[in-house]
Write a protein that holds these residues in place. Sequence first.
Motif, PDB file in Angstrom:
ATOM      1  N   ILE A 164      -9.226   4.696   2.341  1.00 42.27           N
ATOM      2  CA  ILE A 164     -10.103   3.594   2.043  1.00 42.27           C
ATOM      3  C   ILE A 164      -9.226   2.143   2.278  1.00 42.27           C
ATOM      4  CG2 ILE A 164      -9.558   3.708  -0.167  1.00 42.27           C
ATOM      5  CD1 ILE A 164     -12.552   2.494  -0.760  1.00 42.27           C
ATOM      6  N   ILE A 165      -9.548   1.062   2.857  1.00 42.47           N
ATOM      7  CA  ILE A 165      -8.667  -0.030   2.950  1.00 42.47           C
ATOM      8  C   ILE A 165      -9.593  -1.140   2.436  1.00 42.47           C
ATOM      9  CG2 ILE A 165      -7.739  -1.762   4.550  1.00 42.47           C
ATOM     10  CD1 ILE A 165      -7.153   0.537   6.324  1.00 42.47           C
ATOM     11  N   GLY A 214      -5.571   6.871   0.108  1.00 39.08           N
ATOM     12  CA  GLY A 214      -5.926   8.059   0.841  1.00 39.08           C
ATOM     13  C   GLY A 214      -4.920   8.570   1.724  1.00 39.08           C
ATOM     14  N   ALA A 215      -5.433   9.375   2.639  1.00 38.05           N
ATOM     15  CA  ALA A 215      -4.623  10.076   3.594  1.00 38.05           C
ATOM     16  C   ALA A 215      -3.755   8.937   4.435  1.00 38.05           C
ATOM     17  CB  ALA A 215      -5.404  10.910   4.414  1.00 38.05           C
ATOM     18  N   ILE A 216      -4.391   7.779   4.710  1.00 38.10           N
ATOM     19  CA  ILE A 216      -3.683   6.729   5.952  1.00 38.10           C
ATOM     20  C   ILE A 216      -2.510   6.125   5.056  1.00 38.10           C
ATOM     21  CG2 ILE A 216      -5.143   4.842   4.984  1.00 38.10           C
ATOM     22  CD1 ILE A 216      -4.165   5.569   8.516  1.00 38.10           C
ATOM     23  N   SER A 217      -2.669   6.109   3.743  1.00 38.08           N
ATOM     24  CA  SER A 217      -1.369   5.373   2.969  1.00 38.08           C
ATOM     25  C   SER A 217      -0.181   5.825   3.265  1.00 38.08           C
ATOM     26  CB  SER A 217      -1.557   5.451   1.519  1.00 38.08           C
ATOM     27  OG  SER A 217      -1.410   6.912   1.024  1.00 38.08           O
ATOM     28  N   PHE A 223      -1.469   3.201  -2.423  1.00 37.27           N
ATOM     29  CA  PHE A 223      -1.598   4.359  -3.227  1.00 37.27           C
ATOM     30  C   PHE A 223      -1.911   5.468  -2.554  1.00 37.27           C
ATOM     31  CE2 PHE A 223      -2.814   0.321  -5.311  1.00 37.27           C
ATOM     32  CZ  PHE A 223      -2.027   0.264  -6.370  1.00 37.27           C
ATOM     33  N   PRO A 224      -1.672   6.737  -3.077  1.00 41.47           N
ATOM     34  CA  PRO A 224      -1.836   7.863  -2.316  1.00 41.47           C
ATOM     35  C   PRO A 224      -3.164   8.523  -2.587  1.00 41.47           C
ATOM     36  CG  PRO A 224      -0.382   8.176  -4.438  1.00 41.47           C
ATOM     37  CD  PRO A 224      -0.598   6.980  -4.169  1.00 41.47           C
ATOM     38  N   GLY A 225      -3.860   8.095  -3.735  1.00 44.72           N
ATOM     39  CA  GLY A 225      -5.140   8.390  -3.873  1.00 44.72           C
ATOM     40  C   GLY A 225      -6.151   7.351  -3.774  1.00 44.72           C
ATOM     41  N   VAL A 226      -7.464   7.719  -3.326  1.00 43.88           N
ATOM     42  CA  VAL A 226      -8.538   6.729  -3.184  1.00 43.88           C
ATOM     43  C   VAL A 226      -9.001   6.227  -4.738  1.00 43.88           C
ATOM     44  CG1 VAL A 226     -11.051   6.435  -2.563  1.00 43.88           C
ATOM     45  CG2 VAL A 226      -9.310   7.750  -1.032  1.00 43.88           C
ATOM     46  N   THR A 241      -7.117   6.083  -7.444  1.00 44.71           N
ATOM     47  CA  THR A 241      -6.052   5.339  -7.997  1.00 44.71           C
ATOM     48  C   THR A 241      -6.219   3.955  -7.333  1.00 44.71           C
ATOM     49  OG1 THR A 241      -4.819   7.045  -8.214  1.00 44.71           O
ATOM     50  CG2 THR A 241      -3.737   5.013  -8.588  1.00 44.71           C
ATOM     51  N   THR A 242      -6.435   3.641  -6.297  1.00 42.57           N
ATOM     52  CA  THR A 242      -6.399   2.484  -5.537  1.00 42.57           C
ATOM     53  C   THR A 242      -7.675   1.613  -5.900  1.00 42.57           C
ATOM     54  OG1 THR A 242      -5.989   3.705  -3.202  1.00 42.57           O
ATOM     55  CG2 THR A 242      -6.684   1.478  -3.150  1.00 42.57           C
ATOM     56  N   VAL A 243      -8.739   2.395  -6.191  1.00 43.17           N
ATOM     57  CA  VAL A 243     -10.022   1.431  -6.557  1.00 43.17           C
ATOM     58  C   VAL A 243      -9.794   0.890  -7.917  1.00 43.17           C
ATOM     59  CG1 VAL A 243     -12.413   1.776  -7.340  1.00 43.17           C
ATOM     60  CG2 VAL A 243     -11.597   2.358  -4.981  1.00 43.17           C
ATOM     61  N   GLU A 244      -9.127   1.801  -8.972  1.00 40.84           N
ATOM     62  CA  GLU A 244      -8.870   1.599 -10.195  1.00 40.84           C
ATOM     63  C   GLU A 244      -8.071   0.265 -10.456  1.00 40.84           C
ATOM     64  OE1 GLU A 244     -10.161   2.308 -12.994  1.00 40.84           O
ATOM     65  OE2 GLU A 244     -11.794   3.664 -11.876  1.00 40.84           O
TER      66      GLU A 244
END
Length: 324
Positions: free
Chosen positions: A238-239, A285-288, A299-302, A304-307
């Motif tokens: 996610i971006i 996510g994976a693209i990070s 961030f490594p996780g989707v 975590t990014t949103v939070e």
Amino acid sequence: MFHLFGNILTSYGTAANNRGENEGNTTTLQKLIWKGEVHSTVSSEAIRWALRYYWQNAGYPVNRRWDENAQPVPDHILQDPNFDDTRFIDDDVLGFMQAEAAKVEAAVESEVEIQNSTQDEDKKLSQGKEKETAKRKRKEKPKGKITTRRGVLEVTRAVSTIPYAGDLTFNAMSGKKGRTSLYATEVHATRYQYGFALTPNSLKEKSRINAVLDGLISIGEVAGNHARFLYDFSPDSIILRWTHDFSPRLLYCFEEDELRNISTPDLVRRVEAGDIDPKELWIGGAISSTLEDLGANVFPGVKTTVEALKQVIIEDLQLSLRSS
């Protein structure tokens, strides 16, 4: 004024149709020409359906509740036919339109008295003549009523990252066979990417932006081929962009090469050219792992990014910590 933009890439999976369409005995995928080749696609309406269904299951008040037991087929059941964008999150975020026909079907006839006075250049000739009065009936077209609110959340079509090769599966109905027992299904092993845009100041309750983010990263399926096929529509990457800029500048930025490697060359180009401030980007996510040197919030996780972004949004919009 802040704007939230995003581009989402799903996991790899086998997709079938999302609307129950068919050609003869073949259940088809929706398709379009993308960059000169045939790609499969998922409609923005299907994504919006999935988002509303998530809110319903998560306990948010929604006006159009999905009823699996509705007859003759499952359908949305309106809780308030007059709509309420303060009470219902879907009315606020996704908008609505209700068109009502005129209550009086026949045209209303109204008599309009029109007085025609005969005037003559010679006043003597006109004396003694009575003024002519004509009553004519004129039809007035009755007006209907439209109740509408434009959706604040805008969602693009999801497009496959690789072209559709024409794969089909052939199947047979169980039990006694007949002329319609054999059928085929178009399938596509692919990922999908889609984008969205939202301006929280246009919401009745700005805090609902958090519910939008929670929903978009939690979508499991986007309808389905009579529930026979499951395709995980949650983000693998996610971006997100939280900005004052009016333009997204990141839609459909994911690319997949022949070795199935995912990259974002156009996003990198725009950052390096100064069109996008990397500090406005939240990438997860994976693209990070490929964008750690971009200068963005990575961030490594989707989730975590949103939070992390939600905390910034709460501060920037001065929101309370309670959920909408």
